[in-house]
Design an enzyme around this catalytic site. Structure first.
Site, PDB file in Angstrom:
ATOM      1  N   ALA B 281     -69.416  52.911 -28.804  1.00 26.94           N
ATOM      2  CA  ALA B 281     -68.969  53.538 -30.284  1.00 26.94           C
ATOM      3  C   ALA B 281     -68.970  51.828 -30.867  1.00 26.94           C
ATOM      4  CB  ALA B 281     -67.461  54.458 -31.094  1.00 26.94           C
ATOM      5  N   ASP B 282     -69.455  51.085 -31.738  1.00 25.09           N
ATOM      6  CA  ASP B 282     -68.778  50.169 -32.298  1.00 25.09           C
ATOM      7  C   ASP B 282     -67.218  49.767 -32.884  1.00 25.09           C
ATOM      8  OD1 ASP B 282     -71.455  49.320 -31.428  1.00 25.09           O
ATOM      9  OD2 ASP B 282     -71.985  48.967 -33.403  1.00 25.09           O
ATOM     10  N   GLY B 283     -67.527  51.396 -33.598  1.00 31.82           N
ATOM     11  CA  GLY B 283     -66.351  51.150 -34.565  1.00 31.82           C
ATOM     12  C   GLY B 283     -66.223  52.893 -34.735  1.00 31.82           C
ATOM     13  N   LEU B 291     -69.161  54.057 -35.831  1.00 32.40           N
ATOM     14  CA  LEU B 291     -69.886  54.083 -36.683  1.00 32.40           C
ATOM     15  C   LEU B 291     -70.677  52.982 -34.625  1.00 32.40           C
ATOM     16  CD1 LEU B 291     -68.525  51.589 -38.818  1.00 32.40           C
ATOM     17  CD2 LEU B 291     -69.874  53.183 -39.485  1.00 32.40           C
TER      18      LEU B 291
END
Lengths: 676, 386
Positions: B281-283, B291
């Site tokens: 995950a990026d975030g 995200l």
């Protein structure tokens, strides 16, 4: 937008192994509720209820879940000849100064803030019964005494007023008699003739007798209460002059849990001895007492309703033709309450005029909306505290708590409390209970008043502003926003977004019979917003052009269920079906730890006549005499419950949260909220 | 929340040799230091860094790597706070960022810890302001990186929110801050290994795992599973446009794990063979959704409709206080796409590099705080921020 929890079908048997990973964590995070539920024996359903949560099958607290048990006892023990100025500050003198414009009430004057009259959320099922529980056990004592008396003298206002004026003369002669009698409570009533008192007493006994045969627990308790009250009264009478010195003892007794009463009863009536014996080996009474929420009044329970009626301040006639499924909720013939209450004004000596005023406004529907009702109530309490003076020989903490409880029960009679009001009452009571004993009376009063102000400012008004700031970030240019009914927060949000030059359109969905949306529409249009007005029947048509749905809420329960005006669930479900995000705007003080799965257990019934009549349509008079038809029941629900699956986000003063995080807020901040 | 960090499983299991420490020669960092954080021409700095760290393994890149045999910059190069030269958080950050195995957020955390150490402030307030400006500078450098800003925010919260500060004199308080900062950095460093440990129970013999994009955490997970002698095979999506899947398959093949490459559009075709999906995950956002690289959402949708579990491996410093309601609710992170052929004029290109996967399509999140369901993310954030 979408259901938040992944369906259970997802294969994942190994999740359970997580336990070893964070061994320290779980116990700290949740004080497990079921634990104490299991710990107590299942035999007595009253005590098995878990702490801090009413079980879903419980129905709103009795309309008299009042905390005035203590007050009753203390009153009974207080010397009768006390002039009305000390026991009841709002005496006739005070009354003259207070105007009560019942019909023409301008909300802004009492609310102090502009458009707080949102019809957003109102709610029955007051939850303060826990904090009241320490005294509420003795409420039936009051029921069997004062209210029985009240019921037995209908329509004697003028007489009473006259009697009230001769208090000083008559009372000394009567004092011995009245203290010996259970019936002595309302000062106004006490001034009745001696004969009638005796008559009431006899009547109460008469009522008690046939009940003895039946073994219903409620009945038993009522009898016990009466007996206990009689005993305490007798003891006082025996102890010479009824001085205030006996008060604390009585009050403390009143505070004791039901078990003690039951033991009393057991010693009196041998028939009940066997089941009551087990009481002894239970945990300490006081603690358990706190854990037991008071059962809500079931309005389909004939006996209880009869009892409640006897002690009711407001004479209410039950509506006929009630829908089977909703018989447990109170419903009264509309229009019978208000005139009756108005005429009772001069008898209700113990109700502060400002509280009385607010109660009438609830009853007449002049104040609606969760925030508006809560603020009006708090301001009335503030006024009452301002005028309060501790009676001699009493502790402010106790007496004031009892008084507030009295007011609350009066307000419940006018209209069931909303959850927001319940939380506010809880706050106020905890503040009173935590007052340092070193404070002088004026200091204590000042502290409480500023606490109330702070609650209104921080938890309601500021919270609304914060919510607006959070929610406005989710409005983009070109959006089409849909809202339903009239929520004060949503209105503030739309106006704020408009002021900050966002380009958007508003769809106001409305529904009969209240048509609250019209008022919202009027306000939005006057500020120059671009609006569409439609009926809830068209919501599935209009939804495809909507990009965001903003809804208000009366309360958010800890399973994420949103409790709001009826129709909200419908709008949320349609929005969900169209993949439109649903944003619920709700202040955190309205959160509640209860769990509710449907709209049936706890709800409020509105006036059925308003749905049978269509104003301006004489040709639609088919339902004009509906009450005479046994086969017809009308159901006018006030609230519904929206499952959390249909809610994308809850905008609170703590930020944007998923509905699954409501219990976290309740858990982490409820205490802080109470201590503040 | 870091008090409860699950990193103790590391001590419990006593890894024979931590794979993180072992330097890999082909991964040696780009010798050219990142020139200037702010000089990004429409391309999100986050993806620029990613490309530098683990870009596509092309032949010319390999050649370049071969040529650049010079060792990674020695620590002496680092600006020491005492030596006349003014301390710059960006420089510090860039120094840490050059380490290939170090996540951007951890680099930021390290840099911020250095800020506290080198601070000349004499009051708590001064120090806090200094820290604030430093973290703002870092965040401004790369607005599109969620983990960077989340890491900075979390650091600020974690480090500065301790009640003990008020009762101590400044020096002691500062020491305490440094201690907390180091602890935070240590936890963040360990995070990946913790996650790898936690996820081992979920990988069973004979399973087929679908991975999307190149995630260092997922690689760590698979690496550890392979070293635990688990038998499994991996399906790698190609990961257009930067073909990160190719790089991952390269790494996995080197570990001896059977790998199959798929084009991104073959996900649904192969889904019935797949047992579980692992993504990074990026975030991680407040709703519990993630995200991540473009394409995660559709994989999750397909997996959801076929009842396959979707596991997310993400370090807790990626938890961000964001709440996207739909895909377009966040600033898009722009990344140019090379289609190989010239694009006809008048044709628009969707250049957004990541999408939002709502929580109901995720099964579990593996974080250094433990294995969480999506709804717990919000709980953790509430505990930390409110």
């Amino acid at each position: 937008m979408d259901s938040r929890r992944a369906p259970r079908t997802v294969i994942d048997p190994k999740v359970r192994q997580v336990g070893f990973v964070t061994p320290g964590a779980p116990p700290a995070r949740s004080h497990s509720i079921p634990a104490d539920a299991c710990s107590s024996p299942p035999r007595a359903p009253d005590f098995t209820l878990p702490s801090n949560s009413l079980s879903p099958v419980m129905i709103p607290p009795a309309r008299h879940a009042s905390a005035d048990g203590i007050q009753v006892l203390t009153r009974a023990s207080a010397p009768v000849p006390v002039p009305s100025t000390t026991t009841n500050p709002p005496s006739p003198l005070r009354r003259d100064g207070v105007q009560i414009p019942i019909g023409s009430y301008n909300p802004s004057e009492s609310l102090g803030t502009s458009p707080m009259r949102s019809p957003s959320s109102r709610m029955d099922g007051p939850e303060f019964s826990e904090d009241m529980s320490m005294v509420s056990s003795s409420r039936l004592a009051r029921g069997s005494s004062a209210k029985a008396a009240a019921a037995s003298f209908p329509g004697t206002n003028t007489e009473m007023m006259a009697a009230g004026k001769v208090v000083g003369n008559v009372v000394p002669a009567k004092s011995s008699l009245t203290t010996a009698s259970v019936v002595k409570t309302l000062p106004g009533l006490s001034d009745k003739g001696d004969g009638s008192l005796a008559e009431v007493h006899g009547e109460a006994a008469g009522v008690a007798k046939p009940l003895k045969q039946k073994t219903s627990r409620a009945d038993r308790r009522a009898i016990q209460e009466a007996q206990r009250a009689a005993k305490s009264a007798a003891r006082e009478a025996g102890g010479g002059k009824p001085s205030g010195g006996t008060v604390p003892a009585n009050a403390a007794k009143g505070e004791f849990g039901k078990p003690s009463q039951k033991k009393d009863a057991a010693s009196v009536s041998g028939a009940n001895v066997v089941p009551e014996k087990k009481v002894a080996d239970r945990p300490p009474e006081k603690e358990r007492k706190k854990d037991v929420p008071h059962p809500r009044m079931q309005f389909d329970d004939q006996h209880r309703v009869e009892k409640a009626k006897k002690r009711a301040v407001v004479n209410q006639s039950e509506a006929r033709n009630r829908v089977e499924l909703f018989r447990h909720l109170p419903q009264y013939v509309h229009g019978t309450q208000l005139p009756d209450l108005e005429s009772k004004f001069f008898q209700l000596d113990q109700i502060h005029p400002s509280v009385y005023k607010v109660g009438l406004q609830y009853l007449s529907g002049n104040i609606t909306g969760g925030n508006a009702r809560c603020i009006a109530m708090l301001l009335a309490f503030r006024e009452a505290i301002k005028d309060y003076s501790t009676p001699p020989e009493k502790a402010l903490v106790r007496d004031l708590t009892a008084k507030i409880g009295n007011y609350v029960s009066f307000l419940i009679e006018c209209r069931p409390l909303s959850i927001s009001m319940g939380n506010a009452i809880k706050f106020l009571k905890s503040r009173i209970a935590k007052l340092p004993h070193t404070l002088s009376e004026s200091e204590a009063k000042f502290t409480l008043q500023s606490d109330i102000d702070r609650f209104i400012n921080e938890k309601i008004l500021l919270a609304e502003k914060v919510i607006v700031r959070h929610a406005v970030e989710k409005i983009r240019n070109g959006d089409v926003l849909l809202t339903y009914g009239w929520s004060s927060v949503v209105e503030m949000l739309l106006l704020y977004a408009h002021e900050s030059n966002k380009q958007f359109r508003v769809v106001v969905v409305d529904s009969r019979p209240k048509l609250e949306g019209k008022a919202l529409l009027h306000r939005l249009l006057s500020k120059g917003l671009n609006c569409t007005y439609t009926h809830i029947n068209a919501v599935s048509y209009i939804m495809h052009e909507v990009t965001r749905v903003f809804l208000g809420a009366s309360s958010v329960l800890s399973n994420g269920t949103v409790y709001s005006r009826v129709g909200t669930a419908c709008v949320a479900m349609v929005a969900h079906a169209f993949h439109v995000p649903v944003l619920i705007c709700c202040e955190a003080y309205k959160f509640h730890e209860r769990v509710q799965l449907d709209s049936i257990c706890s709800n409020e019934l509105g006036d059925p006549d308003v749905i049978s009549v269509v104003p301006g349509r004489k040709d639609l008079d088919h339902l004009d005499n509906w009450a005479e038809n046994e086969n017809l029941q009308l159901l006018n629900l006030t609230y519904d419950a929206t499952p959390s699956d249909y809610v994308s986000v809850i905008v609170t003063d703590y930020g944007l949260l998923p509905p699954t995080s409501v219990p976290v807020i309740v858990r982490e901040y409820r205490r802080e909220q109470l201590w503040m | 929340m870091w008090r409860r960090s699950a990193s103790f499983v590391l001590e419990k299991y006593q890894l024979p040799s931590s794979p993180m420490e072992s330097p890999k020669s082909p991964q040696s960092p780009n010798p050219n230091p990142i020139p200037n954080l702010n000089s990004t021409h429409g391309i999100s700095a986050y993806y620029q860094t990613r490309a530098e760290h683990h870009g596509v393994v092309t032949s010319d890149w390999l050649a370049q790597a071969q040529a650049a045999v010079e060792p990674p910059s020695p620590p002496s190069e680092r600006t020491s706070p005492g030596s006349g030269k003014p301390f710059s958080v960006i420089e510090e950050f860039n120094y840490w960022r050059k380490k290939p195995d170090l996540a951007e957020a951890v680099a930021a955390i390290m840099a911020l810890a250095a800020v506290i150490r080198s601070s000349n402030g004499s009051t708590m307030m001064e120090l806090e302001i200094e820290l604030k400006t430093a973290s703002d500078a870092l965040k401004k450098g790369d607005k599109s990186s969620i983990s960077l800003s989340a890491g900075c925010d979390l650091f600020m919260r974690y480090v500065t929110r301790t009640s003990a500060l008020e009762y101590e004199d400044f020096d002691a308080a500062k020491l305490r801050l440094i201690e907390r900062a180091e602890r935070f950095g240590e936890i963040s460093l360990k995070a990946r290994r913790t996650i790898a440990m936690l996820s081992q129970d979920f990988i069973f013999d004979g399973c087929t795992i679908l991975v999307h994009g190149f995630s260092r955490v997922v690689l760590e997970v698979l690496k550890l599973a392979a070293s635990n002698r688990k038998l499994f095979r991996v399906f790698c999506t190609e990961g257009r446009p930067d073909r990160t899947g190719l790089r991952l398959s390269n790494e996995l093949a080197a570990l001896g794990i059977p790998v199959k490459l798929l084009i991104d559009s073959a996900v649904a075709y192969t889904m019935d063979e797949v047992d579980m999906i692992f993504v990074g995950a990026d975030g991680v956002v407040e709703s519990g959704g993630i995200l991540n690289m473009m394409g995660t959402y559709q994989i999750a949708l397909v997996a959801h409709s076929m009842n396959k579990p979707v596991y997310v491996a993400a370090e807790s410093y990626k938890f961000a206080r964001l709440y996207p309601l739909d895909q377009k609710d966040l600033e898009p992170a722009i990344r140019p796409i090379d289609f190989g052929v010239p694009i006809p004029s008048g044709v628009e290109v969707e250049e957004c590099a990541r999408d939002y996967t709502p929580p109901q399509y995720l099964t579990l999140l593996f974080t250094d705080l433990g294995v969480l369901t999506p709804s717990v993310v919000s709980d953790e954030l509430i505990r930390l921020y409110l």
